[in-house]
Structure formats: C-alpha cells, structure tokens
Write a protein that holds these residues in place. Structure first.
Motif, PDB file in Angstrom:
ATOM      1  N   THR A   1      -1.159   9.378   4.446  1.00 54.33           N
ATOM      2  CA  THR A   1      -1.798   8.504   5.424  1.00 54.33           C
ATOM      3  C   THR A   1      -2.146   7.185   4.765  1.00 54.33           C
ATOM      4  OG1 THR A   1      -2.732  10.412   6.549  1.00 54.33           O
ATOM      5  CG2 THR A   1      -3.751   8.270   6.987  1.00 54.33           C
ATOM      6  N   ILE A   2      -1.639   6.097   5.306  1.00 57.80           N
ATOM      7  CA  ILE A   2      -1.988   4.833   4.667  1.00 57.80           C
ATOM      8  C   ILE A   2      -3.038   4.052   5.445  1.00 57.80           C
ATOM      9  CG2 ILE A   2       0.317   4.700   3.620  1.00 57.80           C
ATOM     10  CD1 ILE A   2       0.483   2.021   5.320  1.00 57.80           C
ATOM     11  N   GLN A   3      -3.287   4.440   6.680  1.00 55.24           N
ATOM     12  CA  GLN A   3      -4.236   3.676   7.478  1.00 55.24           C
ATOM     13  C   GLN A   3      -4.775   4.489   8.640  1.00 55.24           C
ATOM     14  OE1 GLN A   3      -2.367  -0.043   8.286  1.00 55.24           O
ATOM     15  NE2 GLN A   3      -4.170  -0.953   9.227  1.00 55.24           N
TER      16      GLN A   3
ATOM     17  N   PHE B   1     -10.786   2.008  -8.562  1.00 57.86           N
ATOM     18  CA  PHE B   1     -11.493   3.272  -8.664  1.00 57.86           C
ATOM     19  C   PHE B   1     -10.584   4.448  -8.977  1.00 57.86           C
ATOM     20  CE2 PHE B   1     -14.071   0.766  -5.578  1.00 57.86           C
ATOM     21  CZ  PHE B   1     -15.176   0.608  -6.390  1.00 57.86           C
TER      22      PHE B   1
ATOM     23  N   ARG C   1      -8.556  -3.286   0.429  1.00 53.34           N
ATOM     24  CA  ARG C   1      -8.019  -1.945   0.235  1.00 53.34           C
ATOM     25  C   ARG C   1      -7.237  -1.840  -1.062  1.00 53.34           C
ATOM     26  NH1 ARG C   1      -5.260   1.657   3.287  1.00 53.34           N
ATOM     27  NH2 ARG C   1      -5.271   3.613   2.149  1.00 53.34           N
ATOM     28  N   ILE C   2      -6.375  -2.833  -1.293  1.00 52.51           N
ATOM     29  CA  ILE C   2      -5.582  -2.841  -2.519  1.00 52.51           C
ATOM     30  C   ILE C   2      -6.509  -2.918  -3.726  1.00 52.51           C
ATOM     31  CG2 ILE C   2      -3.923  -4.196  -3.871  1.00 52.51           C
ATOM     32  CD1 ILE C   2      -2.557  -4.877  -1.134  1.00 52.51           C
TER      33      ILE C   2
ATOM     34  N   ILE D   1       0.840  -1.191   0.000  1.00 47.77           N
ATOM     35  CA  ILE D   1       0.000   0.000   0.000  1.00 47.77           C
ATOM     36  C   ILE D   1       0.879   1.247   0.000  1.00 47.77           C
ATOM     37  CG2 ILE D   1      -1.664   1.326   1.378  1.00 47.77           C
ATOM     38  CD1 ILE D   1      -2.885  -1.435   2.206  1.00 47.77           C
TER      39      ILE D   1
ATOM     40  N   ARG E   1      -9.713   8.440  -8.374  1.00 46.88           N
ATOM     41  CA  ARG E   1      -9.652   9.174  -7.115  1.00 46.88           C
ATOM     42  C   ARG E   1     -11.037   9.701  -6.740  1.00 46.88           C
ATOM     43  NH1 ARG E   1      -3.850   9.598  -6.286  1.00 46.88           N
ATOM     44  NH2 ARG E   1      -3.402   7.581  -7.203  1.00 46.88           N
TER      45      ARG E   1
ATOM     46  N   TYR F   1       1.057   4.399  -2.884  1.00 43.25           N
ATOM     47  CA  TYR F   1       0.910   5.819  -2.630  1.00 43.25           C
ATOM     48  C   TYR F   1       2.143   6.605  -3.036  1.00 43.25           C
ATOM     49  CZ  TYR F   1      -3.332   5.574   0.176  1.00 43.25           C
ATOM     50  OH  TYR F   1      -4.617   5.406   0.594  1.00 43.25           O
TER      51      TYR F   1
ATOM     52  N   SER G   1      -5.358  12.997   2.243  1.00 43.52           N
ATOM     53  CA  SER G   1      -4.095  12.286   2.417  1.00 43.52           C
ATOM     54  C   SER G   1      -4.312  10.768   2.393  1.00 43.52           C
ATOM     55  CB  SER G   1      -3.464  12.726   3.737  1.00 43.52           C
ATOM     56  OG  SER G   1      -2.444  11.852   4.137  1.00 43.52           O
ATOM     57  N   PHE G   2      -5.423  10.328   2.977  1.00 47.49           N
ATOM     58  CA  PHE G   2      -5.738   8.900   2.993  1.00 47.49           C
ATOM     59  C   PHE G   2      -6.171   8.410   1.622  1.00 47.49           C
ATOM     60  CE2 PHE G   2      -8.972   5.524   3.611  1.00 47.49           C
ATOM     61  CZ  PHE G   2      -8.161   4.552   4.149  1.00 47.49           C
ATOM     62  N   LEU G   3      -6.963   9.217   0.930  1.00 48.48           N
ATOM     63  CA  LEU G   3      -7.471   8.792  -0.372  1.00 48.48           C
ATOM     64  C   LEU G   3      -6.408   8.917  -1.458  1.00 48.48           C
ATOM     65  CD1 LEU G   3     -11.073  10.296  -0.188  1.00 48.48           C
ATOM     66  CD2 LEU G   3     -10.413   7.900   0.075  1.00 48.48           C
ATOM     67  N   GLY G   4      -5.300   9.542  -1.120  1.00 48.50           N
ATOM     68  CA  GLY G   4      -4.171   9.582  -2.054  1.00 48.50           C
ATOM     69  C   GLY G   4      -4.217  10.710  -3.053  1.00 48.50           C
TER      70      GLY G   4
ATOM     71  N   LEU H   1      -7.892   0.433  -4.452  1.00 47.81           N
ATOM     72  CA  LEU H   1      -6.874   1.320  -5.026  1.00 47.81           C
ATOM     73  C   LEU H   1      -6.712   1.082  -6.527  1.00 47.81           C
ATOM     74  CD1 LEU H   1      -4.164   1.247  -2.199  1.00 47.81           C
ATOM     75  CD2 LEU H   1      -5.558   3.195  -2.867  1.00 47.81           C
ATOM     76  N   TYR H   2      -6.927  -0.160  -6.972  1.00 44.28           N
ATOM     77  CA  TYR H   2      -6.829  -0.463  -8.395  1.00 44.28           C
ATOM     78  C   TYR H   2      -8.114  -0.152  -9.137  1.00 44.28           C
ATOM     79  CZ  TYR H   2      -2.444  -3.070  -8.206  1.00 44.28           C
ATOM     80  OH  TYR H   2      -1.143  -3.415  -8.062  1.00 44.28           O
TER      81      TYR H   2
END
Lengths: 191, 191
Positions: B69-71, B146, B139-140, A140, B148, A144, B173-176, B143-144
DNA sequence: CGGGCCTTTGACTGGTTTCAACTTCTGTGG
DNA sequence: CCACAGAAGTTGAAACCAGTCAAAGGCCCG
C-alpha cells in the motif's frame, strides 16, 4: 538563458513572446557555485526555483548529523520545499547546488501576483505539480519495491549519465544508504 | 453528499452555487463496498476521485505477490495514479475501498472540459496538486528518516484514530514491513 | 458452531549499518 | 608544477534490524 523557461512553459501552454516577457519580470535570476546553499533549514522556503543549468539537491540533516538527499533537480525541473512554501512553516530542508548552476526563482508573493495577472499560468503550474506529484508516487513505489542494492542497479541503468555526473556519496545519500555499502555493491559487479 | 466537495473547493477558491452546480455535472458518483476495486492494474487510470466518505487505498503487487500500500485517501482527499492519468500509460496500481465508501469521480476528458469551461478550477487543482506534492515530499522524508519501528510509533501517535480504523495487515503494508514485525513491535510497548 | 482470515510467537537468516583504518583523488597555494 | 591537506572512496569485521518460514491461537461472520 530565459529561453529555456520559455520553451518549457510552451510545452504545456500557449504563451506569446509579449506575455512571456511579462511573466519573466516576476522572476529573479540566481547563479550558484558548487555547494552553495539556495535555501537553509529553519527559514521559510519562500521561493520556487526553476533550474536553467546545473543541478540542485534538496536534503535534510537527520538526528545523527547525516545529510539525506531526498531530491535532485536537473535542468527544466522546479524545486522548492512545498511543505514550507505552501504552509509558511519553517523548512526542515536545505537546497544546495551540486555543481555550478543557474536558476530562475520566484517568491511566493510574486507567484501569486503572476497568477493573478496571467491566470493561464495556473494551468502551467497545475501541470507542473501534477507531474511532480506523479513522479513522487513513482518514487514512493520504488522505495517500497526494491532493496537498496536493486535501487542502485535500477537507478544506474536508468540514469547512467547522471551517475557519472555526481559524486558517489551524494548518490548513496539519495538512494538511502551508506557510501560504504555503495562501494561494496559496485565492487561486486566489476568482478 | 456533493456539499462535501463544494465546501472543499471553497476552501481554495470562490465559487457560486450556480457555478458549483455546473462543475458538479462533470462528476459521477460511485459507491464502493469494502474491498471493491475502483481501478485495477494494467488499465489506464482514467479517473480522478474525490473521497466523500470512507477510505480508499492505492497499492501494487510486488514480484513476490505481496500487496504494498503506498497511499490511503480519507474524506476530502483526491486519489488517482497520476503517472497513468497524466501519461496515458497502463497503471501499475490498484485502487480499492478499505471500507464502504462514496466517491465522486471525474474522467481525464471531463476534467479537461471542466477546466476549459471553468478556468478558475485550474487554480483549485493546482492547489490540490501542490498540497499533494508537499505531502509526498514529507512522506519521502519520513521514509528516509525513520526505522520501521519509529515509523510505526510516529504514525500511531499522529493518527491514533486511523490506526484503530484499519486492519493491522494494511497498516503494515503501508508502513512497508510485514504483519509479523508489526505484531512484534506492538508487543514490546504493551509490556 | 465452524471455517477462514487475521494476528501472534519464535528460530533462523541475510541485507545493511557501523566503525575504524587505509588508499586514492582533487584542488589550492607556494 | 609540485606538495600537501582534506575530501572522497575502499575494505573488512562485528553487530543489528527486519524478513522469512512455520505453526499455533484468536476472532469475525456466515
């Protein structure tokens, strides 16, 4: 062939040959041809697989009908859709052999029995999941931290052999971009 | 306050009040103010934390100096940099309180002792990591899967309360993506 | 009431996708 | 062993998603 699993377990816990024989009885050996599915979308992912030889990948098909690879599993790695495996919900993933492979599978029910009979194996699986959880955190982070192009270069320098081993369209699918773009990135460096 | 942990453990395994008291002795309660760090980059992440109340986040600082933020970890969730926790390598992450929080922490060494004394807890932690591993796979996948913008809408509809609870720049920050882009997305829908 | 942090807005930029056409590779049957 | 079909990889042009930068406005908390 089962020696591979025995050695792997022994990297984490102590287990006698006798006990290992008992443990092994809960598993089923499965041989897969290239591109053969071990698990398909819509089914409950009821088994957890240890790769003895070869390579598996887990992917899903997005709205556009494109396969998105989210994970590869090489020798010594475990693979399952743990969302489905844990919750008993239908899976959104496929698990497919990238090349001719041998795996040892264990169903959720058999795994429960195994853990009841050999509680020491709780520790083994705890460590496996802890390690996989750590790997996922790392994964993850890279998603990012890097642009698609950087991801390719990073991956190619960390796993040069693996990049040779798999077709480019699977690599692109794993890195999260199009085969066309991978082609473009590669042509930049060669010059 | 420790009742929260007791109830949580009992969702996964059977444990008497007596044994729970024994288990609890391995933990240290820590209170954190908003924005206080529980763990910083460069140190080995030597403790595993259970959130009793409040909210933590794990993030890293990228090359540009931006916090990613990753988590997040809300009540009942465990959080640690398991890469560092498992391998004893210096961590690349910070763990910080998003709001005033209470956590129960256990060091790697104490966790080992706990597991030796109460082997049933191997099962608890195995299930925790298995669940976290499953969450990471999910989560991964998102990330693939959708864009942003889709990620924002999905997250906002799945966790409407949480979106209210945290500042927008942390959500971005979390949503990238950037706070500016989040602002743009939000303005589209309001009209 | 003031200062600093958070959020908004807008113009410009660039990394990546999409689409379509073309070339090269691979493996399977004759 | 060759031929051929389908799969995989390449190339280029146009479009788009999201980032960057700069400046202004809002709001929380001391």
């Amino acid at each position: 062939m089962s020696d591979i699993l025995k050695q792997h377990i022994r990297k984490f816990i102590k287990l006698s040959d006798e006990d290992f024989a008992g443990v092994l009885a809960y598993f089923v050996a499965v041989d897969l041809d290239k591109k053969q599915n071990l698990h398909v979308e819509g089914r409950i992912c009821n088994s957890n697989s240890f790769v003895v030889k070869g390579c598996l990948r887990m992917f899903f098909v997005n709205e556009k009908g494109v396969e998105q690879t989210i994970q590869f599993a090489l020798e010594h790695w475990w693979l399952a859709d743990y969302i489905s495996f844990s919750t008993r919900q239908p899976s959104e993933f496929y698990i497919q052999a990238v090349e001719k492979s041998n795996v040892l599978t264990i169903t959720a029910e058999e795994q429960e029995k195994l853990l009841t009979t050999y509680p020491i194996m709780e520790r083994y699986f705890r460590l496996i999941h802890q390690r996989a959880h750590a790997a996922a955190q790392f994964r993850i982070k890279t998603l990012y931290n890097f642009s698609r192009e950087q991801m390719y270069h990073q991956f190619a320098s960390n796993y040069p052999d693996f990049v040779q081993r798999i077709p480019q369209y699977l690599l692109a699918s794993f890195l999260g971009f199009t085969p066309e773009y991978l082609s473009e990135i590669r042509s930049k460096r060669i010059s």
